[in-house]
Scaffold this motif. Structure first.
Motif, mmCIF file in Angstrom:
data_model
loop_
_atom_site.group_PDB
_atom_site.id
_atom_site.type_symbol
_atom_site.label_atom_id
_atom_site.label_comp_id
_atom_site.label_asym_id
_atom_site.label_seq_id
_atom_site.Cartn_x
_atom_site.Cartn_y
_atom_site.Cartn_z
ATOM 1 N N ASP A 77 124.867 0.490 57.674
ATOM 2 C CA ASP A 77 124.438 1.949 57.989
ATOM 3 C C ASP A 77 123.402 2.599 57.316
ATOM 4 O O ASP A 77 123.644 2.875 55.939
ATOM 5 N N HIS A 89 130.560 7.372 52.152
ATOM 6 C CA HIS A 89 131.698 6.799 52.690
ATOM 7 C C HIS A 89 131.758 5.519 52.596
ATOM 8 O O HIS A 89 130.840 4.887 52.452
ATOM 9 N N HIS A 109 132.690 4.135 59.206
ATOM 10 C CA HIS A 109 133.235 4.987 58.142
ATOM 11 C C HIS A 109 134.798 4.378 57.889
ATOM 12 O O HIS A 109 135.833 4.532 58.302
ATOM 13 N N THR A 142 128.409 4.197 51.220
ATOM 14 C CA THR A 142 126.621 4.493 51.298
ATOM 15 C C THR A 142 126.560 5.572 50.423
ATOM 16 O O THR A 142 127.526 6.038 49.961
ATOM 17 N N GLU A 198 123.973 8.834 50.698
ATOM 18 C CA GLU A 198 123.338 9.460 51.882
ATOM 19 C C GLU A 198 123.032 10.826 51.624
ATOM 20 O O GLU A 198 123.477 11.526 52.502
ATOM 21 N N GLU A 255 119.746 6.860 53.319
ATOM 22 C CA GLU A 255 120.919 6.531 53.145
ATOM 23 C C GLU A 255 120.858 4.748 52.902
ATOM 24 O O GLU A 255 120.338 4.088 53.583
HETATM 25 MN MN MN Z 1 126.898 6.854 56.520
#
Ligand code: MN
Ligand code: GLY
Ligand code: MN
Length: 402
Positions: free
Chosen positions: A262, A340, A347, A363, A365, A380
């Motif tokens: 991510d 998260h 997530h 993460t 971000e 991120e």
């Molecule tokens: Mn994210």
């Protein structure tokens, strides 16, 4: 790999002190008239079984150290059109003691209910009231069946989340692979950017790169957002023309080996304006400082306090907040969570911890969104908490604007 799933079941059984656990795979979901969306497994079920097909059940008798997979009943025509996972394949992947049919599973559950008044299963989806889509019905269906057979059905979602939050070495290997592939794709697309004219062309290059390099595909719908589109946080239309004086926000992650990356970067399409440079610079500095906070034993509350100080300073420097008590503008220009958990799910719950622990991946971000100016910037990275501090798993991908 089958040791992995068997060990995960053993760890859950220990955590639940020998209880009975029953979980269901997701069901396939309707896409059109007679077609389904491409199937994605429920993460807890996969972590305990390795099975990637719909409607299977997993039954664990922790006290006896035994586990079974129950195969769904598949019609002949379904078998011809879609195939199925054979009992041999399921045994090989999961290393359960036996694969049984659905009817046998009900007999087994009736039997277990004579010795155990409580059964553990996944309870209600947390924060379901905030989701604007229909939940997969499989968990509720199983829950109703279990409620008819056992005196009490207890939710083991938190225990599962806490176990899954601390990544095991082979999970970290898989995550590094997904993150590395995603970082490579960003590098590849960035070079091509001057030749691309629409958001969907950028999306197509990522999709090509992921599949061409063996990833399952995107771990979530890719966000390719030019200019003010970036101020819609989950913008996934990806249809607009790229403009020279606008920024381009890319929030994209591959799924590989069962795990998600991510990553977000914001790039200049042409020569950036002074304001774009200032906003990007403020987010970049803030992100560096926030990542610097991360270490084991850091209280989550303390982390959030540190984030607030850093982000408020950034917003004040850009003239977007009057002073550091201006919470209305703080939430207006930075309207989402800073971090998260990341794992099988993009997530991934961290299980509600009080403090960070080695093995967690999360993460970082930060973003600043100014719809009136058509500017949205987010950066991120994916961070592993280690025994001594942290490792930024996406660090090799520059966060620079151009
Ligand atoms: Mn994210
Ligand atoms: N890509 C979704 C998120 O950053 O949380
Ligand atoms: Mn993201």
């Amino acid at each position: 790999m089958n040791d992995f799933f068997a060990n995960n079941r053993a760890r859950l059984a220990t955590r639940l002190e020998g209880g009975v656990v029953v979980m269901s795979a997701y069901s396939a979901m309707q896409r059109g008239n007679d077609t389904s969306f491409s199937f994605e497994q429920e993460a807890n079920f996969w972590w305990l079984s390795g099975i990637e097909a719909p409607d299977w059940w997993l039954i664990i008798d922790g006290a006896r150290g035994k586990s079974w997979l129950a195969a769904p009943t598949i019609s002949e025509s379904h078998q011809i059109f879609d195939g199925s996972v054979s009992a041999e394949q399921a045994l090989a992947v999961s290393a359960v003691d036996a694969v049984i049919a659905h009817a046998e599973a009900l007999d087994l559950l009736r039997d277990l209910a004579k010795k155990h008044s409580t059964v553990y299963a996944l309870g209600d989806q947390p924060h379901a009231e905030y989701l604007d889509f229909v939940l997969n019905p499989a968990a509720k269906k199983l829950h109703d069946t279990l409620a008819r057979l056992f005196t009490s059905v207890q939710d083991c979602r938190r225990e599962m989340a806490q176990l899954r939050a601390i990544k095991q070495p082979q999970e970290i290997v898989a995550m590094k692979q997904a993150i590395s592939l995603t970082a490579d794709a960003f590098g590849y697309v960035r070079q091509k950017l001057p030749t691309l004219r629409y958001e969907y062309e950028v999306e197509a290059e990522f999709s090509y790169y992921f599949r061409r390099h063996g990833a399952k595909g995107h771990a979530y719908d890719p966000i390719v957002a030019g200019g003010g589109n970036a101020c819609t946080l989950h913008y996934v239309d990806n249809q607009s023309k790229l403009k020279k004086r606008e920024l381009l926000l890319l929030d994209i992650g591959a799924r590989s080996g069962g795990y998600a990356a991510d990553i977000t970067r914001t790039y200049a399409v042409g020569e950036p304006t002074k304001r774009q440079l200032a906003v990007h610079g403020a987010v970049q500095d803030a992100q560096r400082q926030i990542i610097g906070l991360l270490k084991p034993d850091l209280l989550i509350e303390e982390y959030h306090q540190g984030v607030d100080v850093i982000m408020k300073r950034a917003l004040v420097s850009l003239g977007l907040m009057n002073d550091e008590s201006d919470d209305v503008n703080y939430r207006r220009y930075f309207p989402h969570a800073i971090s998260h958990g990341l794992g099988i799910d993009v997530h991934d719950s961290l299980g509600g911890p009080r403090y960070l622990q080695p093995g967690m991946v999360l993460t970082v971000e930060p973003g600043i969104y100014i719809p009136d100016e058509g500017i949205g910037v987010r950066i991120e990275d994916d961070i592993l908490i280690t025994d001594t501090g942290h490792t930024n798993l996406s660090a090799r991908l520059s966060t620079d604007l151009s």
